[in-house]
Scaffold this motif. Structure first.
Motif, PDB file in Angstrom:
ATOM      1  N   UNK A 167       0.857  -1.185   0.000  1.00 17.59           N
ATOM      2  CA  UNK A 167       0.000   0.000   0.000  1.00 17.59           C
ATOM      3  C   UNK A 167       0.893   1.235   0.000  1.00 17.59           C
ATOM      4  N   UNK A 168       0.626   2.144  -0.909  1.00 18.04           N
ATOM      5  CA  UNK A 168       1.267   3.458  -0.927  1.00 18.04           C
ATOM      6  C   UNK A 168       0.161   4.497  -0.897  1.00 18.04           C
ATOM      7  N   UNK A 169       0.241   5.436   0.050  1.00 17.10           N
ATOM      8  CA  UNK A 169      -0.840   6.423   0.162  1.00 17.10           C
ATOM      9  C   UNK A 169      -0.287   7.733   0.697  1.00 17.10           C
ATOM     10  N   UNK A 170      -0.820   8.797   0.166  1.00 17.66           N
ATOM     11  CA  UNK A 170      -0.405  10.133   0.582  1.00 17.66           C
ATOM     12  C   UNK A 170      -1.622  10.859   1.142  1.00 17.66           C
ATOM     13  N   UNK A 171      -1.467  11.400   2.357  1.00 15.58           N
ATOM     14  CA  UNK A 171      -2.528  12.147   3.027  1.00 15.58           C
ATOM     15  C   UNK A 171      -2.039  13.570   3.250  1.00 15.58           C
ATOM     16  N   UNK A 172      -2.842  14.554   2.819  1.00 13.38           N
ATOM     17  CA  UNK A 172      -2.429  15.951   2.907  1.00 13.38           C
ATOM     18  C   UNK A 172      -3.592  16.830   3.362  1.00 13.38           C
TER      19      UNK A 172
END
Length: 362
Positions: A167-172
């Protein structure tokens, strides 16, 4: 380019002392051959997706080591390894160039990590029938200098996430007053695996959030549901009198199986948090004395309070009142299974102060 200086001192030649300097350069590097340390998936950028590539090739070895390998961000020639994954040769995952893909290669990803565009990616693929991915914060309101703890969930009882390897995820977020805060990720209790045992995992802090990469290392997919990671954002203590809203939003996502199949989730929930200004800090006392659990839940919800509450009310997102109780006890149990799957708001009042807690019924 890299070079090595070999100095022979002194050397007796023709009756004189001389210093001989030999410069050794690595082989020339064509674009198709170049290895950039940390860019394990060879897409031109070092980010959390490279963690998945390393995990997918974990423990692979080769005699084709890079000549004079360095972990600095420079192109380096390397012969292809015999194995590839996701159509990328394994040599790119050997970030430190020592001929083995292991935990040390993730350190190079961290060293050379480079953030990309801060704009929201509007093209994240989703599937309304896929496993849900959502985020829940520990509090709806926080004070300045508090920590906001977000729990990230993937899969549910009804729709588990099947055959997940990485899993690769970016939260901004878009709250400039909180830009540059101390952001970190934790992976204890993740159903995907145990960090440094059968999983590699890193959280790369961004100016406005965090980029998370997780991958198993045993070449075995896993099916599961529940929490996969937590994110901590420390709120600065100098935000002044005006309250701020912070909403951590999913801006980039890749969920993949060991075989390379992409899993499209159902992105169903963000969870905004209110950061209180100094003048209204005391309003947070009520919320911090009430515990609502488990959240998410399968329909049975507990509410415990250290204060005597005047009223509890349950409403849906349209504001429709579903349940009201006057003068509840300090410990109440609610059955929400008849309300259906979704997000609900628990409203509780004490002494003229009203606080709220969002709960998710799976």
């Amino acid at each position: 380019n890299i070079f090595l200086l070999v100095v022979f001192l002194p050397a007796l030649l023709m009756g004189q002392n001389e210093v001989s300097i030999i410069s050794i350069y690595p082989d020339s590097c064509l674009d198709s051959e170049c290895v950039w340390p940390g860019d394990a998936n060879f897409d031109g950028a070092v980010n959390s997706k490279d963690i998945i590539q390393i995990g997918s090739l974990f423990s692979q070895t080769s005699e084709n080591k890079r000549t004079m390998a360095t972990t600095n961000w420079v192109e380096q020639a390397c012969s292809d390894w015999e194995v590839s994954k996701f159509n990328v040769n394994a040599k790119h995952a050997d970030s430190d160039g020592n001929g083995i893909i292991d935990f040390l290669d993730t350190e190079v990803v961290e060293k050379n990590y480079s953030s990309v565009s801060l704009k929201t990616d509007e093209t994240i693929p989703s599937d309304s029938l896929g496993p849900p991915i959502y985020i829940l914060s520990n509090y709806d309101t926080v004070n300045q200098s508090d920590s906001i703890i977000y729990s990230i969930y993937l899969g549910s009882d009804e729709t588990p996430a099947e055959n997940v390897y990485g899993v690769s995820m970016k939260w901004q977020h878009e709250t400039p007053e909180v830009f540059g805060s101390d952001n970190s990720a934790d992976f204890n209790g993740s159903w995907l695996g145990t960090k440094n045992v059968d999983m590699i995992a890193n959280g790369f802090p961004l100016e406005d959030g965090i980029d998370i990469g997780m991958s198993r290392t045993d070449q075995q997919n896993r099916t599961g549901k529940g929490r996969i990671s937590t994110v901590r954002i420390i709120v600065p203590d100098n935000l002044g009198e005006i309250q701020k809203d912070i909403n951590l939003v999913l801006t980039d996502l890749l969920i993949i199986s060991f075989e390379g199949d992409t899993i499209h989730p159902n992105i169903i929930l963000q969870d905004p948090v209110v950061i209180l200004g100094n003048r209204i800090k005391d309003l947070n006392i009520l919320e911090k004395n009430v515990l609502v659990y488990p959240n998410p839940n399968s329909g049975i919800l507990n509410l415990e309070s250290r204060l005597q509450l005047d009223k509890i009310r349950i409403v849906d997102l349209s504001g429709r009142s579903l349940y009201v109780q006057i003068n509840p006890s300090l410990h109440e149990v609610f059955d929400l299974s008849g309300f259906g799957r979704g997000l609900y708001v628990i409203e509780f009042q004490s002494g003229g102060v009203t606080a709220y807690e969002r709960v998710f019924v799976e």
